[in-house]
Every structure is written in structure tokens, then in C-alpha cells.
Design a protein around this motif. Structure first.
Motif, PDB file in Angstrom:
ATOM      1  N   ILE A 163       7.953   8.134  15.068  1.00 60.02           N
ATOM      2  CA  ILE A 163       6.667   7.719  15.020  1.00 60.02           C
ATOM      3  C   ILE A 163       6.065   9.404  14.693  1.00 60.02           C
ATOM      4  N   ALA A 164       6.685  10.231  15.331  1.00 60.79           N
ATOM      5  CA  ALA A 164       6.507  11.747  15.186  1.00 60.79           C
ATOM      6  C   ALA A 164       6.585  12.299  13.758  1.00 60.79           C
ATOM      7  N   ALA A 165       7.767  11.710  13.230  1.00 66.97           N
ATOM      8  CA  ALA A 165       8.040  12.170  11.703  1.00 66.97           C
ATOM      9  C   ALA A 165       7.094  11.424  10.843  1.00 66.97           C
ATOM     10  N   TRP A 166       6.661  10.339  11.119  1.00 66.13           N
ATOM     11  CA  TRP A 166       5.650   9.696  10.230  1.00 66.13           C
ATOM     12  C   TRP A 166       4.123  10.416  10.311  1.00 66.13           C
ATOM     13  N   ARG A 167       3.897  10.762  11.497  1.00 60.14           N
ATOM     14  CA  ARG A 167       2.698  11.533  11.671  1.00 60.14           C
ATOM     15  C   ARG A 167       2.712  12.893  11.163  1.00 60.14           C
ATOM     16  N   ALA A 168       3.815  13.479  11.056  1.00 56.69           N
ATOM     17  CA  ALA A 168       4.177  14.943  10.651  1.00 56.69           C
ATOM     18  C   ALA A 168       3.715  14.707   9.215  1.00 56.69           C
ATOM     19  N   ALA A 169       4.526  13.590   8.513  1.00 54.99           N
ATOM     20  CA  ALA A 169       4.327  13.558   6.973  1.00 54.99           C
ATOM     21  C   ALA A 169       2.886  13.124   6.637  1.00 54.99           C
ATOM     22  N   ALA A 170       2.262  12.521   7.436  1.00 54.88           N
ATOM     23  CA  ALA A 170       0.655  12.307   7.276  1.00 54.88           C
ATOM     24  C   ALA A 170       0.269  11.522   6.004  1.00 54.88           C
ATOM     25  N   PRO A 171       1.123  10.431   5.757  1.00 50.39           N
ATOM     26  CA  PRO A 171       0.831   9.718   4.383  1.00 50.39           C
ATOM     27  C   PRO A 171      -0.665   9.233   4.479  1.00 50.39           C
ATOM     28  N   GLY A 172      -0.905   8.991   3.287  1.00 49.12           N
ATOM     29  CA  GLY A 172      -2.168   8.350   3.104  1.00 49.12           C
ATOM     30  C   GLY A 172      -2.502   8.228   1.469  1.00 49.12           C
ATOM     31  N   LEU A 173      -3.642   7.204   0.965  1.00 48.55           N
ATOM     32  CA  LEU A 173      -3.731   7.210  -0.441  1.00 48.55           C
ATOM     33  C   LEU A 173      -4.215   8.310  -1.087  1.00 48.55           C
ATOM     34  N   ALA A 174      -4.749   9.448  -0.097  1.00 43.85           N
ATOM     35  CA  ALA A 174      -5.174  10.481  -0.980  1.00 43.85           C
ATOM     36  C   ALA A 174      -4.090  11.257  -1.522  1.00 43.85           C
ATOM     37  N   ALA A 175      -2.797  11.190  -1.102  1.00 42.85           N
ATOM     38  CA  ALA A 175      -1.534  11.532  -1.540  1.00 42.85           C
ATOM     39  C   ALA A 175      -1.044  10.710  -2.842  1.00 42.85           C
ATOM     40  N   LEU A 176      -1.685   9.605  -3.211  1.00 45.51           N
ATOM     41  CA  LEU A 176      -1.120   8.872  -4.326  1.00 45.51           C
ATOM     42  C   LEU A 176      -1.631   9.226  -5.618  1.00 45.51           C
ATOM     43  N   ARG A 177      -1.071   9.588  -6.796  1.00 47.53           N
ATOM     44  CA  ARG A 177      -1.607   9.687  -8.030  1.00 47.53           C
ATOM     45  C   ARG A 177      -1.506   8.539  -8.964  1.00 47.53           C
ATOM     46  N   VAL A 178      -2.563   7.810  -9.593  1.00 44.43           N
ATOM     47  CA  VAL A 178      -2.495   7.023 -10.529  1.00 44.43           C
ATOM     48  C   VAL A 178      -3.227   7.383 -11.668  1.00 44.43           C
ATOM     49  N   ALA A 179      -2.286   7.293 -12.620  1.00 43.75           N
ATOM     50  CA  ALA A 179      -2.913   7.884 -13.928  1.00 43.75           C
ATOM     51  C   ALA A 179      -2.340   6.888 -15.367  1.00 43.75           C
ATOM     52  N   GLY A 180      -2.984   6.530 -15.972  1.00 49.42           N
ATOM     53  CA  GLY A 180      -2.434   5.904 -17.286  1.00 49.42           C
ATOM     54  C   GLY A 180      -1.404   4.620 -16.709  1.00 49.42           C
ATOM     55  N   GLY A 181      -1.959   3.808 -15.662  1.00 53.42           N
ATOM     56  CA  GLY A 181      -0.970   2.659 -15.442  1.00 53.42           C
ATOM     57  C   GLY A 181       0.049   3.065 -14.710  1.00 53.42           C
ATOM     58  N   VAL A 182       0.381   4.334 -14.232  1.00 57.99           N
ATOM     59  CA  VAL A 182       1.353   4.886 -13.481  1.00 57.99           C
ATOM     60  C   VAL A 182       1.304   5.429 -12.228  1.00 57.99           C
ATOM     61  N   ALA A 183       1.765   5.067 -11.228  1.00 63.45           N
ATOM     62  CA  ALA A 183       1.566   5.613  -9.855  1.00 63.45           C
ATOM     63  C   ALA A 183       2.607   6.412  -9.177  1.00 63.45           C
ATOM     64  N   ALA A 184       2.520   7.561  -8.565  1.00 63.64           N
ATOM     65  CA  ALA A 184       3.440   8.349  -8.125  1.00 63.64           C
ATOM     66  C   ALA A 184       2.714   9.230  -6.894  1.00 63.64           C
ATOM     67  N   SER A 185       3.804   9.815  -5.986  1.00 60.03           N
ATOM     68  CA  SER A 185       3.167  10.700  -5.086  1.00 60.03           C
ATOM     69  C   SER A 185       4.509  11.667  -4.689  1.00 60.03           C
ATOM     70  N   ALA A 186       4.039  12.742  -4.219  1.00 59.03           N
ATOM     71  CA  ALA A 186       4.858  13.819  -3.504  1.00 59.03           C
ATOM     72  C   ALA A 186       5.392  13.584  -2.167  1.00 59.03           C
ATOM     73  N   ASN A 187       4.741  12.630  -1.698  1.00 62.65           N
ATOM     74  CA  ASN A 187       4.838  12.188  -0.229  1.00 62.65           C
ATOM     75  C   ASN A 187       5.746  10.885  -0.010  1.00 62.65           C
ATOM     76  N   ARG A 188       7.025  11.228   0.387  1.00 65.18           N
ATOM     77  CA  ARG A 188       7.724   9.996   0.473  1.00 65.18           C
ATOM     78  C   ARG A 188       7.941   9.210   1.391  1.00 65.18           C
ATOM     79  N   ALA A 189       6.795   9.380   2.271  1.00 66.15           N
ATOM     80  CA  ALA A 189       6.585   8.631   3.837  1.00 66.15           C
ATOM     81  C   ALA A 189       5.427   7.598   3.355  1.00 66.15           C
TER      82      ALA A 189
END
Ligand code: ADP
Ligand code: MG
Length: 329
Positions: free
Chosen positions: A129-155
Motif C-alpha cells: 500500500i505504501a509503495a502504491w501511495r508513493a507512486a501516487a497514480p492518477g489520470l493526471a499522469a495519463l497522456r492521450v493524444a492521437g488515439g494513443v495513451a501512455a504514462s510515465a507512471n507504471r503504477a
């Protein structure tokens, strides 16, 4: 948790069907069409919900599972225009709710074993749980452009469980309308959408309480959506303690202090996400989060059983079973 109340006795018989989709019981009631046409319309609505179910299982074979496996591997994946639009909406709701609603919560949901058919624990250990919280994933970290999605946050993994049923209700309503239905009530689990009327009278529903009994009754205008979120929908007991499926991204654990939240708006997608956000916000913050989301009709059953309601909810919801609603301005 909603029951449709019997409508006026003189009205022609409604056609009603129940089935499972999106991990919950769906109930569709249609007035004003003969049985064959009503069943064709309900069949189209069901096909639409089953399409979304197959596409948006977080770890399934559809586009969402494909996206989540790619994100976990640090790769990108294609997303449909439909999914991209819902992700953009979810990201906006995440910001507006101060992160209480967070559709990037998929890995935490899996850690807690709430992604499967029959959740049973054990709860995750504190380190995970602590590791997940430290990574703090959320959709703010999702980039969607031209029909492709990616993120620098692997959590980051996308879970549409708290918004998909509202979206499904809207899409199922569109499917009904395209088959000539004007009067229908759609219940996708705790997410309700009213269209038209119930045989010449407004739709009326009854809301169940979190520990049985009824909370109140409510009359719905055409196009109104009602969502409930509760700690009784999905849970397991481990070592005598109950764990439920509404997780607070800030703590990484299930949210306490509230048993059930009810929200009414004219947008089923907002209603669904808002019910979850208000639940997670808890007794001290649900009111301010409702305001931030532009939700006027909201009610929260606190852990001690007392019920807090916005002024608009006090005007709209008629208490039953001796319940008292305490107005929170
Ligand atoms: P229900 O109708 O089952 O009570 P909700 O609309 O409240 O459902 O959504 C609960 C589901 O959403 C969970 O099963 C999980 O997949 C996901 N979820 C849990 N916590 C959150 C959260 N804080 N934000 C967004 N999604 C969540
Ligand atoms: Mg929800």
C-alpha cells in the motif's frame, strides 16, 4: 440499491427485464410499447452494456485490459475515441473532487482483491500500500493524444468501476430511444436513469438503506439520474474485520466514516463518479466535494447511522421508516 415503486394501476403493463452486466444486476423497465418492440429495445440496451463490459474490464481481453498491461510495462496502447472521451471526463472529475474519485486506481483495487468476481482477501500488506501511495497514480499522469495513451507512471492502471455504470446507463438509454422508447427506468446496479414517465405518472423510486430497510422515496423528472455508493455493495471479512471496495486514494485503504451516499443530477456519468467521490470524502468533507462537483442533491448516511442531507436533498427525498435527515447547508 433502488426499487421501482408500482405505478398507477390504470397504466398499461410495463415490460421489465433483468440481467447481469458491468459486474452488477441491471433492471430495465419500459412503458408505452407492445411487448415485442419493448423487448427488442431492451435487447439493444443489453447489447450496449455487454459491449462496454467486454471492452472495459480492467484486466480483461478488451481495450482497457490491453491499455493496463501496456502501462504496467511502460508502453503505450491505442484507445478508441469513446474511451478517450470518458478518460478525459474522468480526469476532470478527479481534479474537481480533489482526487477522491480517481479512475487511475486499478492497481490498488487489484491489491485489495476487489477486481475479481468473488473478493476474499487477505488485505494487502502495508508495504504494498505504501509503495502504491508513493507512486501516487492518477489520470493526471495519463497522456492521450492521437488515439494513443501512455504514462510515465507504471503504477497507473485505469479502473472505470466508479463511472462506467453511469456511462452505461446513458448509453443504454440512447439504445432504448433509438428503438422508439420514450418511457423507461434503467437501473445499472446503484446507478439509475429515468426517461419520460411511468405510464403517465413521474417515475418514483425507493432507496434502500445501507443496513436494510428503506431510506426514502424520490420522484424523478425525465433525464434525471440517481447514484448510490455503499460499503455493502462489495466487501469481505478478514480476521473479523470488514473491508469494502470504496478505496481512499489518500490512505490506500477503504474509506471510513460513511455507509452510503446518494446523489441526484441530470448527468448519469457525474452522478456515478460523484457518489463514489462523496463516499470517499467522508463525513467531514462530502458536502464541500459535492459543491466542487456542482452536485446540489446529495445525502450521506454516516457510520453512526445519522443521515446528513443538502437542502435540495431534504426537499427532494421523502424519508421513510422513521428516518431523519439533518440538513447541512
Ligand atoms: P458501487 O456501485 O459498486 O458501489 P462505485 O460506483 O462506488 O460502485 O464504484 C466502486 C468501484 O470503483 C470499485 O469496485 C473500484 O473498482 C472502483 N473504485 C474504488 N475506489 C475508487 C475511487 N476512490 N475512485 C475511483 N474508483 C474507485
Ligand atoms: Mg460511482
Amino acid at each position: 440499491m433502488v426499487l421501482a415503486l408500482a405505478a398507477c394501476a390504470r397504466a398499461p403493463e410495463p415490460v421489465r427485464r433483468e440481467f447481469f452486466a458491468l459486474g452488477t444486476l441491471v433492471e430495465i423497465t419500459v412503458y408505452g410499447l407492445d411487448e415485442a418492440r419493448a423487448l427488442a429495445a431492451i435487447g439493444a440496451a443489453r447489447a450496449e452494456l455487454e459491449r462496454l463490459d467486454a471492452a472495459w474490464r480492467p484486466w480483461g481481453a478488451g481495450e482497457l485490459g490491453t491499455l493496463n498491461r501496456a502501462l504496467e510495462a511502460g508502453a503505450s496502447a491505442p484507445v478508441s475515441a469513446e474511451l478517450a472521451a470518458l478518460l478525459a471526463r474522468a480526469a476532470a472529475l478527479e481534479r474537481a473532487s480533489g482526487g477522491r474519485f480517481n479512475a487511475g486506481i486499478g492497481q490498488l483495487v487489484r491489491l485489495w482483491d476487489f477486481d475479481g468476481e468473488a473478493p476474499q482477501g487477505p488485505p494487502p500488506d502495508a508495504g504494498h500500500i505504501a509503495a502504491w501511495r508513493a507512486a501516487a497514480p492518477g489520470l493526471a499522469a495519463l497522456r492521450v493524444a492521437g488515439g494513443v495513451a501512455a504514462s510515465a507512471n507504471r503504477a497507473l492502471a485505469v479502473d472505470l468501476g466508479a463511472i462506467g455504470k453511469g456511462y452505461g446507463a446513458r448509453r443504454a438509454g440512447v439504445a432504448l430511444a433509438s428503438h422508439g422508447v420514450r418511457d423507461a427506468l434503467l437501473a445499472v446496479g446503484g446507478d439509475i436513469l429515468a426517461l419520460g414517465q411511468a405510464g403517465g405518472r413521474p417515475w418514483r423510486i425507493a432507496i434502500r438503506g445501507p443496513r436494510g430497510g428503506l431510506l426514502g422515496g424520490l420522484t424523478l423528472a425525465s433525464g434525471e439520474a440517481v447514484s448510490t455508493s455503499g460499503d455493502y455493495e462489495r466487501y469481505y471479512v478478514w480476521n473479523g474485520r470488514r473491508f469494502h471496495h470504496l478505496l481512499d486514494p489518500a490512505t490506500g485503504a477503504d474509506a471510513g466514516g460513511v455507509r452510503e451516499v446518494l446523489v441526484v443530477t441530470d448527468d448519469p456519468v457525474l452522478a456515478d463518479a460523484a457518489a463514489t467521490a462523496l463516499f470517499v470524502a467522508g463525513p467531514a468533507h462530502w458536502r464541500e466535494v459535492a459543491r466542487d462537483l456542482g452536485v446540489e442533491v446529495a445525502l450521506a448516511v454516516r457510520a453512526d447511522g445519522t443521515i446528513a442531507a443538502t437542502p435540495a436533498a431534504r426537499r427532494r427525498v421523502e424519508p421513510v421508516d422513521g428516518r431523519r435527515f439533518e440538513e447541512v447547508p
